[in-house]
Design a protein around this motif. Structure first.
Motif, PDB file in Angstrom:
ATOM      1  N   GLY A  55     -14.020  79.499 136.752  1.00 17.37           N
ATOM      2  CA  GLY A  55     -13.920  80.447 135.656  1.00 17.37           C
ATOM      3  C   GLY A  55     -14.760  81.697 135.882  1.00 17.37           C
ATOM      4  N   TRP A  56     -14.969  82.454 134.802  1.00 18.55           N
ATOM      5  CA  TRP A  56     -15.843  83.620 134.841  1.00 18.55           C
ATOM      6  C   TRP A  56     -17.291  83.135 134.795  1.00 18.55           C
ATOM      7  CZ3 TRP A  56     -14.351  88.622 135.489  1.00 18.55           C
ATOM      8  CH2 TRP A  56     -12.998  88.927 135.287  1.00 18.55           C
ATOM      9  N   ARG A  57     -18.159  83.723 135.632  1.00 24.75           N
ATOM     10  CA  ARG A  57     -19.525  83.236 135.701  1.00 24.75           C
ATOM     11  C   ARG A  57     -20.442  84.275 136.338  1.00 24.75           C
ATOM     12  NH1 ARG A  57     -16.092  81.419 139.345  1.00 24.75           N
ATOM     13  NH2 ARG A  57     -16.705  81.119 141.524  1.00 24.75           N
ATOM     14  N   LEU A  58     -21.741  84.099 136.119  1.00 23.31           N
ATOM     15  CA  LEU A  58     -22.778  84.918 136.735  1.00 23.31           C
ATOM     16  C   LEU A  58     -23.477  84.070 137.788  1.00 23.31           C
ATOM     17  CD1 LEU A  58     -24.262  86.625 133.546  1.00 23.31           C
ATOM     18  CD2 LEU A  58     -22.856  87.716 135.298  1.00 23.31           C
ATOM     19  N   VAL A  59     -23.398  84.510 139.053  1.00 25.15           N
ATOM     20  CA  VAL A  59     -23.967  83.740 140.152  1.00 25.15           C
ATOM     21  C   VAL A  59     -25.063  84.550 140.840  1.00 25.15           C
ATOM     22  CG1 VAL A  59     -21.850  82.435 140.496  1.00 25.15           C
ATOM     23  CG2 VAL A  59     -22.215  84.537 141.783  1.00 25.15           C
ATOM     24  N   LYS A 215      -4.803  96.625 124.943  1.00 28.96           N
ATOM     25  CA  LYS A 215      -5.978  95.966 124.392  1.00 28.96           C
ATOM     26  C   LYS A 215      -6.648  95.075 125.439  1.00 28.96           C
ATOM     27  CE  LYS A 215      -4.614  95.860 119.523  1.00 28.96           C
ATOM     28  NZ  LYS A 215      -4.331  95.002 118.350  1.00 28.96           N
ATOM     29  N   MET A 216      -7.958  94.998 125.368  1.00 31.02           N
ATOM     30  CA  MET A 216      -8.675  94.096 126.256  1.00 31.02           C
ATOM     31  C   MET A 216      -8.558  92.665 125.745  1.00 31.02           C
ATOM     32  SD  MET A 216     -12.074  96.183 127.457  1.00 31.02           S
ATOM     33  CE  MET A 216     -12.661  96.570 125.820  1.00 31.02           C
ATOM     34  N   VAL A 217      -8.774  91.732 126.640  1.00 34.91           N
ATOM     35  CA  VAL A 217      -8.629  90.307 126.345  1.00 34.91           C
ATOM     36  C   VAL A 217     -10.010  89.656 126.332  1.00 34.91           C
ATOM     37  CG1 VAL A 217      -7.656  88.122 127.147  1.00 34.91           C
ATOM     38  CG2 VAL A 217      -6.360  90.257 127.428  1.00 34.91           C
ATOM     39  N   ASP A 218     -10.273  88.849 125.313  1.00 39.11           N
ATOM     40  CA  ASP A 218     -11.542  88.123 125.250  1.00 39.11           C
ATOM     41  C   ASP A 218     -11.617  87.071 126.354  1.00 39.11           C
ATOM     42  OD1 ASP A 218     -12.450  89.514 123.033  1.00 39.11           O
ATOM     43  OD2 ASP A 218     -11.624  88.082 121.603  1.00 39.11           O
ATOM     44  N   ILE A 219     -12.762  86.955 126.970  1.00 41.63           N
ATOM     45  CA  ILE A 219     -12.999  85.937 127.990  1.00 41.63           C
ATOM     46  C   ILE A 219     -14.356  85.283 127.733  1.00 41.63           C
ATOM     47  CG2 ILE A 219     -11.582  87.013 129.778  1.00 41.63           C
ATOM     48  CD1 ILE A 219     -14.144  88.200 130.976  1.00 41.63           C
ATOM     49  N   ALA A 220     -14.580  84.170 128.378  1.00 46.43           N
ATOM     50  CA  ALA A 220     -15.881  83.487 128.302  1.00 46.43           C
ATOM     51  C   ALA A 220     -16.522  83.531 129.679  1.00 46.43           C
ATOM     52  CB  ALA A 220     -15.702  82.049 127.844  1.00 46.43           C
ATOM     53  N   ILE A 221     -17.745  84.019 129.745  1.00 48.84           N
ATOM     54  CA  ILE A 221     -18.492  84.084 131.005  1.00 48.84           C
ATOM     55  C   ILE A 221     -19.664  83.117 130.911  1.00 48.84           C
ATOM     56  CG2 ILE A 221     -19.842  85.551 132.553  1.00 48.84           C
ATOM     57  CD1 ILE A 221     -18.253  87.936 131.582  1.00 48.84           C
ATOM     58  N   ASN A 222     -19.746  82.225 131.870  1.00 39.75           N
ATOM     59  CA  ASN A 222     -20.829  81.239 131.878  1.00 39.75           C
ATOM     60  C   ASN A 222     -22.046  81.771 132.639  1.00 39.75           C
ATOM     61  OD1 ASN A 222     -19.349  79.221 130.504  1.00 39.75           O
ATOM     62  ND2 ASN A 222     -18.314  78.663 132.403  1.00 39.75           N
ATOM     63  N   ALA A 223     -23.205  81.625 132.036  1.00 36.08           N
ATOM     64  CA  ALA A 223     -24.465  81.937 132.707  1.00 36.08           C
ATOM     65  C   ALA A 223     -25.121  80.642 133.151  1.00 36.08           C
ATOM     66  CB  ALA A 223     -25.391  82.698 131.771  1.00 36.08           C
ATOM     67  N   GLY A 224     -25.903  80.708 134.233  1.00 40.38           N
ATOM     68  CA  GLY A 224     -26.612  79.539 134.704  1.00 40.38           C
ATOM     69  C   GLY A 224     -27.902  79.324 133.929  1.00 40.38           C
TER      70      GLY A 224
END
Length: 229
Positions: A55-59, A215-224
């Motif tokens: 998925g979307w994430r911060l690495v 329109k932009m689409v909402d997403i979920a970004i996971n942080a560690g």
């Protein structure tokens, strides 16, 4: 034999033994004194553990140091997009770091931001096809808002598996923050959106479908997880 003469002596011995705790050697048991807890150690660095690899994430980027964690925004396999934006909230033991020219984010050049540069000068494109790259803390100071958007329909949408943009977290060395080794630092993405691929398929008439695609689409970004050390 008359034992009555010995009675006062025997009674005195019995009283003495009772006062000393009986026949247990005459010693009172010692009281255990608890060992004082070690004093907390001031934090000297940051440790970041990446979230699950999907998925979307911060690495964590390889350029991170002991006191700075550089985070890459990456997306899921197989997805094409024209941009993404997110609000990153941090705990008190972390501070948002700056890069060259005092910027809070770095463009990794996945999206085609023609007309922009590292100093965040204004884009000289059209109002219909804007391009945006900006990153700054919100008024509260504990949220960093970052956006990198390539809406230009003359450019193709891009895969999002490579790092799209970088932000940084530094250890907050302010004594008032009271950061100690082992403290868990709250870190979360409180809001995030993306510009989908199919915005490029829209026509230039302001129909209902065109407006919906813009329109932009909402997403979920996971942080560690972030910890002081």
């Amino acid at each position: 034999m008359n034992n009555n003469k010995n009675l006062p002596v025997l009674l005195s011995i019995a009283v003495l033994l009772a006062a000393c705790g009986g026949s247990g050697g005459g010693h009172q048991s010692s009281v255990d004194i608890p060992t004082p807890a070690p004093a907390p150690v001031a934090a000297a660095g940051l440790t970041y553990v990446d979230p699950a690899p999907s998925g979307w994430r911060l690495v964590k980027d390889a350029s991170s140091t002991q006191t700075r964690v550089v985070l890459n925004l990456v997306g899921p396999d197989g997805l094409l997009a024209r941009g993404a934006g997110f609000n990153l909230k941090r705990g008190k033991c972390a501070a948002f770091g700056k890069f060259e020219f005092g910027a809070y984010a770095v463009n990794t050049h996945v999206f085609e931001l023609k007309g922009t540069n590292a100093r965040f000068e204004a884009y000289a494109g059209t109002e219909a096809d804007p391009v945006l790259f900006v990153s700054a803390p919100l008024k509260s100071g504990d949220v960093l808002s970052t956006g990198i958007f390539q809406k230009d329909r003359s450019r193709s949408a891009k895969p999002v598996t490579a790092p799209l943009v970088q932000v940084a977290l530094d250890l907050n060395t302010d004594a008032a923050a009271g950061c100690h080794a082992g403290d868990v630092i709250a870190l979360s993405v409180v809001k995030a959106r993306m510009v989908p691929d199919d915005i490029g398929a829209m026509d230039f008439q302001l129909t209902h479908d065109a407006i919906q695609k813009a329109k932009m689409v909402d997403i979920a970004i996971n942080a560690g997880s972030l910890t002081a050390n």
